[in-house]
Design a protein around this motif. Sequence first.
Motif, PDB file in Angstrom:
ATOM      1  N   ASN A 165       0.826  -1.223   0.000  1.00  0.00           N
ATOM      2  CA  ASN A 165       0.000   0.000   0.000  1.00  0.00           C
ATOM      3  C   ASN A 165       0.857   1.270   0.000  1.00  0.00           C
ATOM      4  O   ASN A 165       0.761   2.106   0.902  1.00  0.00           O
ATOM      5  CB  ASN A 165      -0.959  -0.001   1.197  1.00  0.00           C
ATOM      6  CG  ASN A 165      -2.073  -1.021   1.029  1.00  0.00           C
ATOM      7  OD1 ASN A 165      -2.308  -1.509  -0.074  1.00  0.00           O
ATOM      8  ND2 ASN A 165      -2.758  -1.343   2.106  1.00  0.00           N
TER       9      ASN A 165
ATOM     10  N   ALA B 195       1.035   3.432  -2.699  1.00  0.00           N
ATOM     11  CA  ALA B 195       0.661   4.177  -3.909  1.00  0.00           C
ATOM     12  C   ALA B 195       1.053   5.656  -3.822  1.00  0.00           C
ATOM     13  O   ALA B 195       1.337   6.288  -4.839  1.00  0.00           O
ATOM     14  CB  ALA B 195      -0.843   4.044  -4.151  1.00  0.00           C
ATOM     15  N   ASP B 196       1.103   6.199  -2.608  1.00  0.00           N
ATOM     16  CA  ASP B 196       1.421   7.626  -2.445  1.00  0.00           C
ATOM     17  C   ASP B 196       2.877   7.940  -2.771  1.00  0.00           C
ATOM     18  O   ASP B 196       3.205   9.080  -3.093  1.00  0.00           O
ATOM     19  CB  ASP B 196       1.134   8.077  -1.000  1.00  0.00           C
ATOM     20  CG  ASP B 196      -0.349   8.054  -0.689  1.00  0.00           C
ATOM     21  OD1 ASP B 196      -1.140   7.995  -1.660  1.00  0.00           O
ATOM     22  OD2 ASP B 196      -0.707   8.081   0.498  1.00  0.00           O
TER      23      ASP B 196
ATOM     24  N   SER C  10      -1.006  -5.525  -1.936  1.00  0.00           N
ATOM     25  CA  SER C  10      -1.558  -4.181  -1.698  1.00  0.00           C
ATOM     26  C   SER C  10      -3.017  -4.099  -2.124  1.00  0.00           C
ATOM     27  O   SER C  10      -3.434  -4.751  -3.087  1.00  0.00           O
ATOM     28  CB  SER C  10      -0.765  -3.139  -2.494  1.00  0.00           C
ATOM     29  OG  SER C  10       0.560  -3.093  -2.058  1.00  0.00           O
ATOM     30  N   THR C  11      -3.777  -3.283  -1.389  1.00  0.00           N
ATOM     31  CA  THR C  11      -5.186  -3.087  -1.749  1.00  0.00           C
ATOM     32  C   THR C  11      -5.381  -1.761  -2.486  1.00  0.00           C
ATOM     33  O   THR C  11      -6.497  -1.399  -2.827  1.00  0.00           O
ATOM     34  CB  THR C  11      -6.063  -3.099  -0.478  1.00  0.00           C
ATOM     35  OG1 THR C  11      -5.494  -2.186   0.478  1.00  0.00           O
ATOM     36  CG2 THR C  11      -6.125  -4.480   0.139  1.00  0.00           C
ATOM     37  N   ASP C  12      -4.279  -1.027  -2.705  1.00  0.00           N
ATOM     38  CA  ASP C  12      -4.390   0.226  -3.470  1.00  0.00           C
ATOM     39  C   ASP C  12      -3.755   0.015  -4.863  1.00  0.00           C
ATOM     40  O   ASP C  12      -3.651  -1.113  -5.333  1.00  0.00           O
ATOM     41  CB  ASP C  12      -3.729   1.381  -2.700  1.00  0.00           C
ATOM     42  CG  ASP C  12      -2.239   1.146  -2.485  1.00  0.00           C
ATOM     43  OD1 ASP C  12      -1.707   0.145  -3.023  1.00  0.00           O
ATOM     44  OD2 ASP C  12      -1.605   1.960  -1.801  1.00  0.00           O
ATOM     45  N   HIS C  13      -3.323   1.075  -5.502  1.00  0.00           N
ATOM     46  CA  HIS C  13      -2.818   0.961  -6.876  1.00  0.00           C
ATOM     47  C   HIS C  13      -1.289   0.893  -6.948  1.00  0.00           C
ATOM     48  O   HIS C  13      -0.704   1.295  -7.946  1.00  0.00           O
ATOM     49  CB  HIS C  13      -3.329   2.141  -7.710  1.00  0.00           C
ATOM     50  CG  HIS C  13      -4.826   2.200  -7.776  1.00  0.00           C
ATOM     51  ND1 HIS C  13      -5.572   1.216  -8.384  1.00  0.00           N
ATOM     52  CD2 HIS C  13      -5.708   3.090  -7.263  1.00  0.00           C
ATOM     53  CE1 HIS C  13      -6.851   1.506  -8.267  1.00  0.00           C
ATOM     54  NE2 HIS C  13      -6.964   2.642  -7.577  1.00  0.00           N
ATOM     55  N   THR C  14      -0.663   0.356  -5.913  1.00  0.00           N
ATOM     56  CA  THR C  14       0.803   0.282  -5.878  1.00  0.00           C
ATOM     57  C   THR C  14       1.364  -0.416  -7.123  1.00  0.00           C
ATOM     58  O   THR C  14       2.283   0.102  -7.770  1.00  0.00           O
ATOM     59  CB  THR C  14       1.256  -0.476  -4.601  1.00  0.00           C
ATOM     60  OG1 THR C  14       0.784   0.235  -3.467  1.00  0.00           O
ATOM     61  CG2 THR C  14       2.760  -0.582  -4.528  1.00  0.00           C
TER      62      THR C  14
END
Lengths: 236, 120
Positions: free
Chosen positions: A13, A15-16, A41-45
């Motif tokens: 996680n 992505a930032d 990851s559950t985001d867009h990594t």
Amino acid sequence: MGPDTAVLLPAYNEADHIGNLLRRIREIAPESPCVVVDDGSTDHTAELAREAGAFVISHPFNMGYGVALQTGYKFVVRRGYSYLVQLDADGQHDPRFIPVLWERVASGHCDLCIGSRFLEGETYSIPFARRAGMFLFRRIASALVRTTITDPTSGYQAMNRRVLDFFIKDIYPTDYPDTDVLVMLYRNQFRIAEAPVIMHAAQPGKSIHSGLKPVYYLFKMALDIPLNLIRREEKQ
Amino acid sequence: MSTHQRVVAAIFALTLLVTIIELVRRRKLKEEYSWLWIMAGVGALVIGLNYSLLETITRLIGAGFTSSALFFLGIFFVLALCLQFSVKISKLETQVKNLVQHISLLEAEKSVAQQEPHNK
């Protein structure tokens, strides 16, 4: 640094940070491929890392920091790279020091080079409990490895192919690979050294040492470090 | 120990043994995990039929009552079973880790191989 060196980033996680970090690494080491192990990851990594030009290996679910690192080691060995530099994907490790760590290993000075935040003054303020733990493990590591280790818990490291071949075995401790790994390496005749790096403060709650995890970490090190001194099976 | 108690203990132990053997026969319990259970069943049967053996064990472990010795043996069996499970879980965890890594690496290599012809 050439195409025989891979840069490894285990990420969960992130992505930032991952896109900017990969672009910075590309500027610093343009010929070295970046390998991102997306640890469920559950985001867009994964997508962002791929867009930034990295090789992305995705775990189907979260397996932990050590497993993600070892997946990266296995990939790097399978692709035949000679050297690897690893750093955290949360932006804590300043990528400007990638060539510094790599040079120490590639010149044959050591097999594994640890990026130490304490060699040239501290780069951020560390809570007292964490600082006390670091001091303890610094003393233990230095005594057992018979060389001065100022930052045994640093994940900012460079290593050569011999170390990678060692780390892809099942004996690699995939939960909190820290001081115990250094002891294991020393017992197997690997040479360990340090180089100064700059680190920034980790994000609150994202560290693998947050919550109650330090209690288990202390237990694990207290058990594993003495056992690594008497274990025989991993001797080369 | 009364005959009534002996009969109840023997029926309990035999039921346990038959259940274990039947589970192994139906392949619902692997042989690897059956040996501890069979040992417990045989132990319960022997102790149930031979009360003097339980008295000897009570004396040997320094327990005050035969019931304490029975509890001790029962807890020892449960601990042994838990330890066997922990060893197995540790092994399974390593196998799952290797499997996940293998699949992830294959997926990554497949996507690299698909990209490479376009890059050439």
